[in-house]
Design a protein around this motif. Structure first.
Motif, mmCIF file in Angstrom:
data_model
loop_
_atom_site.group_PDB
_atom_site.id
_atom_site.type_symbol
_atom_site.label_atom_id
_atom_site.label_comp_id
_atom_site.label_asym_id
_atom_site.label_seq_id
_atom_site.Cartn_x
_atom_site.Cartn_y
_atom_site.Cartn_z
ATOM 1 N N SER A 33 0.822 -1.203 0.000
ATOM 2 C CA SER A 33 0.000 0.000 0.000
ATOM 3 C C SER A 33 0.856 1.253 0.000
ATOM 4 O O SER A 33 2.061 1.197 0.297
ATOM 5 C CB SER A 33 -0.950 0.013 1.208
ATOM 6 O OG SER A 33 -0.240 -0.128 2.424
ATOM 7 N N GLN A 45 -4.110 6.420 3.795
ATOM 8 C CA GLN A 45 -3.855 5.419 2.767
ATOM 9 C C GLN A 45 -4.355 5.906 1.422
ATOM 10 O O GLN A 45 -5.501 6.344 1.296
ATOM 11 C CB GLN A 45 -4.499 4.087 3.144
ATOM 12 C CG GLN A 45 -4.022 2.909 2.322
ATOM 13 C CD GLN A 45 -4.635 1.602 2.781
ATOM 14 O OE1 GLN A 45 -5.832 1.517 3.033
ATOM 15 N NE2 GLN A 45 -3.816 0.577 2.905
ATOM 16 N N TYR A 48 -4.156 0.507 -2.159
ATOM 17 C CA TYR A 48 -3.589 -0.733 -1.664
ATOM 18 C C TYR A 48 -3.771 -1.829 -2.698
ATOM 19 O O TYR A 48 -4.596 -1.719 -3.616
ATOM 20 C CB TYR A 48 -4.181 -1.125 -0.305
ATOM 21 C CG TYR A 48 -5.656 -1.412 -0.306
ATOM 22 C CD1 TYR A 48 -6.565 -0.382 -0.067
ATOM 23 C CD2 TYR A 48 -6.151 -2.702 -0.501
ATOM 24 C CE1 TYR A 48 -7.926 -0.630 -0.038
ATOM 25 C CE2 TYR A 48 -7.505 -2.949 -0.476
ATOM 26 C CZ TYR A 48 -8.398 -1.906 -0.238
ATOM 27 O OH TYR A 48 -9.742 -2.147 -0.211
ATOM 28 N N GLY A 58 -7.784 3.669 -1.445
ATOM 29 C CA GLY A 58 -7.786 3.920 -0.016
ATOM 30 C C GLY A 58 -8.614 5.156 0.286
ATOM 31 O O GLY A 58 -9.617 5.419 -0.377
ATOM 32 N N GLN B 101 -8.778 -1.756 3.608
ATOM 33 C CA GLN B 101 -8.080 -0.507 3.899
ATOM 34 C C GLN B 101 -7.495 -0.574 5.283
ATOM 35 O O GLN B 101 -8.010 -1.261 6.164
ATOM 36 C CB GLN B 101 -9.066 0.659 3.880
ATOM 37 C CG GLN B 101 -9.489 1.092 2.510
ATOM 38 C CD GLN B 101 -10.420 2.288 2.589
ATOM 39 O OE1 GLN B 101 -11.555 2.208 2.189
ATOM 40 N NE2 GLN B 101 -9.911 3.390 3.117
#
Lengths: 114, 114
Positions: A33, A45, A48, A58, B101
């Motif tokens: 990620s 994030q 990913y 994300g 996530q």
């Protein structure tokens, strides 16, 4: 040595000039990620990947692309960088998906978009 | 993923024990609690993980009450080098269906004072 590598470590570029930040891991991890870190906003994030050819968004995917053609590599692509993408970027990998699995982080890439 | 709440910042003097509490009221049965430590300009690194009761390693202890709705990271006799951001994550092994996530959030910034 087991590690996650990122290149470049530092990059200064201009608005609109396409760039790629590479990420590679040598641990045969399935999950990889990308995160960005900004003052006051924590670690967020971007994208990913749960395995080769499997990627998903994300929390902040806008303006970024990724690909996972090989298990070890997970490049982050900025097709048309803008100043609001100036940030510290981290790549991470883990054996599999799931919070239970330890995340291994790369050293970070500090990107400045002028 | 269970939502977590941590204090934004804490200060401590050298040599004191520091306890950082994380609230996770909607933790699921299969969820584990994982803590990471991040030094400035470095990626986070895993420090401890637990499911219930108490876990101790060479770096820290993790206390989890019976209802698992919170957890406390304990750092014994902190030194200046423990100044870092500490993140609490809650989630499962990833074996079930769903989004994978990872949410690190803003963490708790610990400042150790001489």
């Amino acid at each position: 040595e087991a590690q996650v590598t990122q290149n470049p470590r530092y990059l200064i570029t201009v608005t609109g000039k396409k760039l790629t930040v590479t990420c590679s891991q040598n641990m045969n991890h399935e999950y990889m990620s990308w995160y960005r870190q900004d003052p006051g906003l924590g670690l967020r994030q971007i994208y990913y990947s749960m395995n080769v050819e499997v990627t998903d968004k994300g929390d902040v995917p806008e303006g970024y692309k990724v690909s996972r053609k090989e298990k070890r590599n997970f490049p982050l692509i900025l097709e048309s960088p803008s100043p609001n993408q100036t940030s510290l970027y981290f790549c991470a990998s883990s054996l599999r998906q799931g919070t239970y699995n330890e995340q291994f982080f790369g050293p970070g890439t500090r990107l400045t978009v002028l | 993923l269970a939502k977590t709440t941590q204090p934004i910042s804490m200060d401590s003097y050298e040599g004191q024990e520091v306890n950082i509490t994380c609230s996770h009221n909607n933790i699921a049965t299969n969820d584990y609690i994982t803590w990471y430590q991040q030094f400035p300009s470095q990626g986070p690194r895993f420090i401890i993980q637990g499911y219930k009761t108490k876990v101790t390693n060479e770096v820290a202890s993790l206390f989890i009450p019976a209802d698992r709705k919170s957890s406390t990271l304990s750092l014994p006799r902190v030194s200046l080098s423990d100044t870092a951001v500490y993140y609490c994550l809650v989630g499962d092994t990833g074996s079930g269906a769903g989004s994978y996530q990872l949410t690190f959030g803003k963490g708790t910034k610990l400042s150790v004072i001489p």
